[in-house]
Write a protein that holds these residues in place. Structure first.
Motif, PDB file in Angstrom:
ATOM      1  N   SER A 159       8.709  42.253  29.839  1.00 21.20           N
ATOM      2  CA  SER A 159       7.681  41.290  29.450  1.00 21.20           C
ATOM      3  C   SER A 159       6.319  41.614  30.031  1.00 21.20           C
ATOM      4  CB  SER A 159       8.110  39.873  29.838  1.00 21.20           C
ATOM      5  OG  SER A 159       8.343  39.797  31.215  1.00 21.20           O
ATOM      6  N   LEU A 160       5.313  41.246  29.256  1.00 21.07           N
ATOM      7  CA  LEU A 160       3.927  41.411  29.672  1.00 21.07           C
ATOM      8  C   LEU A 160       3.304  40.034  29.811  1.00 21.07           C
ATOM      9  CD1 LEU A 160       2.822  44.170  27.124  1.00 21.07           C
ATOM     10  CD2 LEU A 160       3.318  44.484  29.564  1.00 21.07           C
ATOM     11  N   MET A 161       2.558  39.843  30.909  1.00 17.54           N
ATOM     12  CA  MET A 161       1.794  38.602  31.030  1.00 17.54           C
ATOM     13  C   MET A 161       0.379  38.914  30.572  1.00 17.54           C
ATOM     14  SD  MET A 161       0.670  36.160  34.173  1.00 17.54           S
ATOM     15  CE  MET A 161       2.169  35.859  35.045  1.00 17.54           C
ATOM     16  N   LEU A 162      -0.028  38.240  29.499  1.00 12.62           N
ATOM     17  CA  LEU A 162      -1.314  38.560  28.875  1.00 12.62           C
ATOM     18  C   LEU A 162      -2.271  37.377  28.947  1.00 12.62           C
ATOM     19  CD1 LEU A 162       0.029  40.241  25.602  1.00 12.62           C
ATOM     20  CD2 LEU A 162      -0.741  41.386  27.677  1.00 12.62           C
ATOM     21  N   HIS A 163      -3.537  37.686  29.203  1.00 12.82           N
ATOM     22  CA  HIS A 163      -4.576  36.659  29.203  1.00 12.82           C
ATOM     23  C   HIS A 163      -5.349  36.774  27.891  1.00 12.82           C
ATOM     24  CE1 HIS A 163      -8.614  35.025  30.737  1.00 12.82           C
ATOM     25  NE2 HIS A 163      -7.801  34.009  30.580  1.00 12.82           N
ATOM     26  N   LEU A 164      -5.161  35.782  27.024  1.00  7.14           N
ATOM     27  CA  LEU A 164      -5.702  35.874  25.665  1.00  7.14           C
ATOM     28  C   LEU A 164      -6.610  34.688  25.318  1.00  7.14           C
ATOM     29  CD1 LEU A 164      -2.330  36.963  23.958  1.00  7.14           C
ATOM     30  CD2 LEU A 164      -4.194  38.463  24.703  1.00  7.14           C
ATOM     31  N   GLN A 203       3.342  35.160  27.596  1.00  6.99           N
ATOM     32  CA  GLN A 203       4.292  36.209  27.880  1.00  6.99           C
ATOM     33  C   GLN A 203       4.797  36.791  26.564  1.00  6.99           C
ATOM     34  OE1 GLN A 203       7.611  35.795  30.853  1.00  6.99           O
ATOM     35  NE2 GLN A 203       8.846  35.915  29.008  1.00  6.99           N
ATOM     36  N   VAL A 204       4.722  38.091  26.429  1.00 11.00           N
ATOM     37  CA  VAL A 204       5.329  38.783  25.291  1.00 11.00           C
ATOM     38  C   VAL A 204       6.547  39.504  25.816  1.00 11.00           C
ATOM     39  CG1 VAL A 204       5.040  40.541  23.524  1.00 11.00           C
ATOM     40  CG2 VAL A 204       3.099  39.166  24.229  1.00 11.00           C
ATOM     41  N   SER A 205       7.700  39.292  25.177  1.00 17.21           N
ATOM     42  CA  SER A 205       8.906  39.967  25.661  1.00 17.21           C
ATOM     43  C   SER A 205       9.868  40.218  24.516  1.00 17.21           C
ATOM     44  CB  SER A 205       9.591  39.121  26.739  1.00 17.21           C
ATOM     45  OG  SER A 205       9.965  37.879  26.201  1.00 17.21           O
ATOM     46  N   ASN A 206      10.850  41.088  24.764  1.00 18.63           N
ATOM     47  CA  ASN A 206      11.852  41.353  23.740  1.00 18.63           C
ATOM     48  C   ASN A 206      12.847  40.214  23.686  1.00 18.63           C
ATOM     49  OD1 ASN A 206      12.734  42.422  26.392  1.00 18.63           O
ATOM     50  ND2 ASN A 206      14.637  42.822  25.298  1.00 18.63           N
ATOM     51  N   GLN A 207      13.290  39.899  22.453  1.00 17.79           N
ATOM     52  CA  GLN A 207      14.306  38.876  22.282  1.00 17.79           C
ATOM     53  C   GLN A 207      15.653  39.547  22.109  1.00 17.79           C
ATOM     54  OE1 GLN A 207      13.139  35.506  22.341  1.00 17.79           O
ATOM     55  NE2 GLN A 207      15.260  35.582  23.003  1.00 17.79           N
ATOM     56  N   VAL A 208      15.614  40.725  21.506  1.00 14.97           N
ATOM     57  CA  VAL A 208      16.841  41.449  21.188  1.00 14.97           C
ATOM     58  C   VAL A 208      17.193  42.379  22.339  1.00 14.97           C
ATOM     59  CG1 VAL A 208      17.680  43.297  19.701  1.00 14.97           C
ATOM     60  CG2 VAL A 208      16.559  41.311  18.697  1.00 14.97           C
TER      61      VAL A 208
END
Ligand SMILES: [Zn+2]
Ligand SMILES: [Zn+2]
Lengths: 333, 169
Positions: A159-164, A203-208
């Motif tokens: 996962s990436l923690m992103l500031h958007l 947070q962007v992360s894989n689900q699979v």
């Protein structure tokens, strides 16, 4: 690209779920098994060339547990398993191994900026040291077996923690969520309830986790991360070009409040924090990104409460928070 | 063919349903599939699991199957309620129900990632993994109407199953 990524990416994190092959998953009902889970991990990791501290949830005061949560070293789920939960945390705080959470072991490595590969390699290194002593539950067809079938296979969450802030401001996050879901990934707000994303942090992360290699998962999350970074940065440039005064005014107002306010709740803090990070990243405010990212941890509730206990007993967390922020901003002029 | 859930859109995704000992395949449109994944996007794994479980069960009313794990004593009904398995043996004892579930969560049901350093797969494991991988690829090729590749995978599959003397699937 990599040097501008830090303007958007706060951290990269890789987590591996593992279970000992000879113990049932549901250990909180069996204290003797739970103890075994801790002892094995301790035997594998402690006393080597890296040093780890063992934290037993039941021995830790509430505020100290929450501080570990705010540092993203343990999960809230672990705190809720107070009687059996434990964590081994490496001294540099880049590695933590949660024990007796949903799985026997959750190995986690955190790094700053956009570098999931480095985080994954650290996590695999820790896994290797554990594996030298223990055998994990593994099935040739299904991979690593986990308590929840959503983690089966690699057991890996990258996962990436992103500031958007700009994607949020221009109302693009709904579209982002939809297109990301099609790729087997997910985005969600990190702070706040439900759909709100306090501080514009996602947070962007894989689900699979099953049927892909670890490399494929990391590539997919990184590719989406890069795309979001590009979109966010071009919106920032556009905003600065089209509404320079509005943008600078908003950032300076937040900076002024953070420097001079005497009390602030967490929600208001997160609002201004987002402006502070945006200003630091765009070179529009006199503060470093590192200091801003530090604040995200040390100005949260548990940290502020603990700070008040230590420095001025009786002080409210909301006031202590402002002391912490002021100190950071004064020394970072 | 039309989606079996809404009956309106073209079905492009198929889910293998194992209910009451009978295996059937349901075909859904991307939208209905997405609906199931929607709760997951919001971080609600529990909601997602129970929605998948209910879809899996709705093809046919499942008998109150008394399936219980021989390792830890967890019943499948308990798992449906909590979404958590009790031990490694659960994966084997509930494999008829879990395989389609894993397939619908992950889109695939064959591990492709790392293995424990000490793990040496038997030739039978290797073969089973290859068969499962080829089946997956064949299904995906058919779904994207890439029939040439699909035929290639089918021939490879046939060879593998004949070599081992196993019955044709
Ligand atoms: Zn439909
Ligand atoms: Zn079991």
């Amino acid at each position: 690209m990599s040097d501008t990524a830090v303007n958007v990416v706060v951290s990269s994190r890789v987590r591996l779920a593992r279970n000992y092959f000879d113990l049932p998953f549901l250990n909180w009902e069996r204290p003797e098994n739970a103890r075994l889970c801790v002892e094995r991990a301790q035997a594998a990791l402690c006393g080597g060339d890296e040093s780890y501290d063992l934290y037993l949830m039941r021995d830790l005061p509430d505020v100290e547990r929450l501080k570990l949560v705010e540092k993203h070293l343990i999960s809230r789920d672990l705190v809720e398993r107070a009687d059996t939960g434990a964590a081994l945390i490496r001294h540099d705080r880049r590695v933590s191994v949660m024990i007796n959470e949903e799985d026997h072991l959750r190995i986690q490595a955190i790094g700053s900026g956009l570098d999931l590969e480095a985080a994954a390699n650290v996590a695999f290194g820790v896994e290797g040291r554990l594996e030298a002593v223990c055998t994990f539950s593994f099935d040739p067809q299904l991979g690593y077996l986990t308590s929840c079938p959503t983690n089966t296979g690699t057991g890996m969450r990258a996962s990436l923690m992103l500031h958007l802030p700009m994607l949020t401001r221009y109302k693009q996050m709904g579209n982002v969520n939809q297109s990301v879901a099609k790729l087997g990934l997910t985005t969600r707000g990190i702070y706040g309830e439900g759909s709100e994303a306090l501080g514009d942090l996602y947070q962007v992360s894989n689900q699979v986790t099953l049927g892909r290699t670890e490399e494929e998962i990391i590539e997919a999350v990184t590719a989406v991360g890069r795309q979001l970074i590009d979109m966010e940065l071009s919106l920032r440039a556009r905003c600065l070009k089209e509404q320079p005064l509005d943008l600078r005014d908003a950032l300076m107002r937040s900076y002024g409040l953070l420097r001079y306010a005497l009390q602030m709740d967490e929600k208001e803090f997160m609002l201004h924090w987002s402006h502070l990070r945006l200003g630091a990243a765009m070179g529009l405010l006199p503060v470093s990104l590192n200091a801003v990212d530090d604040l995200l941890t040390v100005a949260q509730d548990a940290h502020a409460r603990r700070y008040a206990q230590e420095t001025s007993p009786g002080e409210e967390a909301d006031a202590a928070r402002c002391d912490i922020i002021r100190k950071t901003l004064e020394t970072n002029v | 063919m039309l989606c079996e859930e809404c009956g309106k859109n073209q079905a492009t995704v198929s889910i293998t349903v194992s209910a009451g000992g009978e295996v059937t395949t349901r075909r859904l449109c991307p939208e209905c599939m997405k609906k199931m994944q929607f709760s997951l996007v919001n971080g609600d794994i529990q909601g997602f699991l129970s929605s998948v479980l209910s879809v899996l069960g709705s093809g046919q009313k499942r008998e109150e199957s008394g399936a219980v794990c021989s390792g830890c004593g967890l019943s499948y009904a308990d798992f449906e309620r909590t979404g958590r398995l009790g031990c490694a043996q659960c994966y084997r004892d509930f494999s008829d129900q879990l395989r389609p579930l894993l397939q619908s969560i992950h889109g695939r049901a064959q591990h492709a990632g790392r293995r424990p350093a000490a793990f040496t797969p038997s030739p039978e494991d290797e073969r089973a993994a290859r068969v499962s991988e080829l089946r997956q690829k064949m299904d995906e090729a058919v779904a994207s109407e890439n029939f040439e590749d699909a035929a290639k995978y089918r021939d490879e599959l046939r060879k593998l199953t004949e070599e081992s003397g196993a019955a044709q699937p």
